[in-house]
Structure formats: structure tokens, C-alpha cells
Scaffold this active site. Structure first.
Site, short mmCIF file in Angstrom:
data_model
loop_
_atom_site.label_atom_id
_atom_site.label_comp_id
_atom_site.label_asym_id
_atom_site.label_seq_id
_atom_site.Cartn_x
_atom_site.Cartn_y
_atom_site.Cartn_z
N GLY A 28 -5.50 -1.55 -13.84
CA GLY A 28 -6.21 -0.49 -14.54
C GLY A 28 -7.49 -0.07 -13.84
O GLY A 28 -7.75 -0.42 -12.69
N HIS A 34 -5.35 3.98 -6.08
CA HIS A 34 -4.14 3.81 -6.89
C HIS A 34 -3.30 5.08 -6.87
O HIS A 34 -2.07 5.03 -6.78
CB HIS A 34 -4.52 3.50 -8.35
CG HIS A 34 -5.23 2.19 -8.54
ND1 HIS A 34 -6.54 2.13 -8.92
CD2 HIS A 34 -4.82 0.91 -8.40
CE1 HIS A 34 -6.92 0.86 -9.03
NE2 HIS A 34 -5.89 0.11 -8.70
N LYS A 146 -6.26 -2.64 1.40
CA LYS A 146 -7.58 -3.22 1.18
C LYS A 146 -7.43 -4.70 0.87
O LYS A 146 -8.23 -5.53 1.30
CB LYS A 146 -8.34 -2.52 0.06
CG LYS A 146 -9.73 -3.13 -0.20
CD LYS A 146 -10.43 -2.51 -1.38
CE LYS A 146 -9.84 -2.99 -2.70
NZ LYS A 146 -10.16 -4.43 -2.96
N GLN A 150 -3.32 -10.24 0.15
CA GLN A 150 -2.44 -10.13 -1.01
C GLN A 150 -1.09 -9.56 -0.62
O GLN A 150 -0.04 -10.04 -1.08
CB GLN A 150 -3.10 -9.27 -2.08
CG GLN A 150 -2.21 -8.97 -3.28
CD GLN A 150 -2.94 -8.22 -4.36
OE1 GLN A 150 -3.65 -8.80 -5.17
NE2 GLN A 150 -2.78 -6.90 -4.38
N SER A 183 -11.76 -0.94 -8.11
CA SER A 183 -12.16 -0.86 -9.51
C SER A 183 -13.50 -1.56 -9.74
O SER A 183 -14.27 -1.18 -10.63
CB SER A 183 -11.08 -1.48 -10.40
OG SER A 183 -9.85 -0.81 -10.23
#
Length: 279
Positions: A28, A34, A146, A150, A183
Site C-alpha cells: 500500500g 508501484h 530498488k 528481495q 512508501s
């Protein structure tokens, strides 16, 4: 656009979905980074699914989880404007039902850098992404570079567990001053936001050193640290010059390197990276 909140609702919505399906997993507080993933998914998929779930299992500190920015109404409006077909916005208990007792733990590639700085973080990431891959059954899932490590962890997990979803990685989206969109940037004050581009400047300094012929990885780290030292608000967690495949630290740069760093600004932990190759 349809919004579903349970596993059963998600399965029912996907039962008649046109293929291929593209998945964009998020926590979110959406931004242009995104939306670049959604745009790519929209171009390659008949059905685009976005998940919005702040995953408590990837936060080492409860306070960090609590402070993570949230605004579901804003996120849903952005998804609808971007042409998303289906949003999965579950509760914690829906993702991790009572009695949930499974952890997906990836090996060597999850160990250094963020894995060392945030013990258990990648267990949380790999576990929730495995759940999302299983629930959605997408042909492709989209992630930003970024979070380079991950992406490496998720690709390793999907390969090892024979999950058919292809992991698609897109380049980092940046603000005009070079700061990687995140975020977490929303938590910075005006002064903190003004200080934050020092991360990008440090990476560019390290990259320039390599492209100018520098092969000593220690000297590249020192070049990055020298730039960070010019910003009083920068609290350095680590700077790294690592092998882009294994993420092991390098002594000498031969074929290329991943420059990465984690820096606190006003207590907000920011990360960024740059892949460089010698000339």
C-alpha cells in the site's frame, strides 16, 4: 475494479478471470514506482491483480510496522485509475489464519545486507509472497529493483519451490532529485526529504569511481561513505560493494558489482542500490 478481502473471494473472482494474470504485490501507500509495475502488468496481462497488505512478519520492530503509512481509499483510487481489475486487501488473519505455523526461509542469498541488518525479514517476505503466488496463480508477478535483494530472494524461492509464476523485475523509479521512490519517504519531514537524496549521490560517487577504473572495492565503499558524511542527518547502517549474483562482499571488482546502502534519515530507514560494470 473489484475489491476482495478473503481467500475464498479471491479464488472465486479469479475462477473466471481472463488469462494471463499479472500480480503486483504491494504494502500500500502506492506511488509512481508501484504504478510503473501496474503499467507493465497491464501491457502484458489480460487480468491485473494488486495485493495491498502490510505484512507484519517482515517487520523486525513492532513500532516500524505501526508507523508504516496506510491509506486504503487513496490506494484503491490509484488502482482504479491505473486500470487494475482486482485488488486483494486481506486482514492479517486472512493471510495467516489461526494456527498458521509455516515459514519459508531462503538460504544464502537472503543472508547478507538486509538479511543481516534485519534478521527474519526475508523469512517474512518469502512466506507472504509464496502465499500470494499460491492464491493468485499468476503467470507473472512484478517487483521493483530498488529492493534488489528481495527480487533475488523471491526468484530463488520461486525456482526452488517450483512455483510457476515468473518474477519480472523493473528498474527503480526516482524523483527528479534522484531519491528512489518508497512508501517510507512519506514519513520524512521537509528537512529529511531534502537530505535523503544523499543516498543517490553516494551511489553515483561509487559508480563513478568504478567507471573511472577503480577496482578496489574498499575504496569504492570509502567514496560512498565520504558523500554520506556530508549530510548530518544521515545515519549509516551499511554500505556494500557486492557480487550482483551471490551478494557476497567483494575485495576486487572484476566483472561488475552491486553498490547498495541503507541509511537512516530522521529514524526512517531508506535503501537504494546501483549496478555498475568496469569499462
Amino acid at each position: 475494479m473489484k475489491v476482495v478481502r478473503t481467500r475464498a473471494e479471491l479464488r472465486a473472482a479469479l475462477a473466471a478471470a481472463r488469462r494471463p494474470v499479472g500480480l503486483v504485490p504491494t504494502m500500500g501507500w502506492l506511488h509512481a514506482g508501484h504504478l510503473s509495475l501496474v503499467e507493465r502488468a497491464r501491457a502484458e496481462s489480460a487480468t491485473v491483480v494488486v495485493s495491498i497488505f502490510v505484512n507484519p512478519r517482515q517487520f523486525g520492530q513492532a513500532a516500524d510496522f505501526t508507523k508504516y503509512p496506510r491509506n486504503e481509499a487513496r490506494d484503491l483510487a490509484m488502482c482504479e485509475a491505473a486500470g487494475v481489475d482486482l485488488v486483494f486487501a486481506p486482514t492479517v488473519d486472512e493471510v495467516y489464519p489461526p494456527g498458521f505455523d509455516t515459514v519459508v526461509s531462503v538460504g544464502a542469498v537472503a543472508g547478507p545486507l538486509e538479511g543481516a541488518a534485519r534478521p527474519g525479514h526475508f523469512d517474512g517476505v518469502a512466506t507472504v509472497v509464496a502465499i500470494l503466488f499460491a492464491l493468485v496463480g499468476a503467470e507473472r508477478a512484478y517487483f521493483g529493483l530498488k529492493d534488489y535483494q528481495q527480487v533475488r530472494v523471491i526468484r530463488r524461492m520461486a525456482l526452488d519451490l517450483a512455483l510457476p509464476t515468473e518474477v519480472v523485475a523493473l528498474e527503480t523509479v526516482r524523483d527528479p532529485d534522484g531519491l528512489a521512490m518508497s512508501s517510507r519517504n512519506a514519513r520524512l519531514s521537509a528537512a529529511g526529504r531534502a537530505a535523503a537524496p544523499v543516498l543517490r549521490r553516494a551511489l553515483l560517487a561509487g559508480g563513478s569511481h568504478v567507471r573511472a577504473g577503480g577496482r578496489d572495492a574498499h575504496a569504492v565503499r570509502e567514496a560512498m561513505l565520504a558523500v554520506l558524511a556530508t549530510e548530518p542527518l544521515a545515519d549509516v547502517d551499511y554500505v556494500s560493494v557486492a557480487d550482483p549474483e551471490t551478494l557476497e562482499e567483494l575485495a576486487t571488482i572484476t566483472n561488475g558489482a552491486l553498490l547498495s546502502l541503507a541509511v537512516g534519515i530522521e529514524g526512517v530507514r531508506l535503501i537504494d542500490n546501483e549496478r555498475v560494470s568496469p569499462r
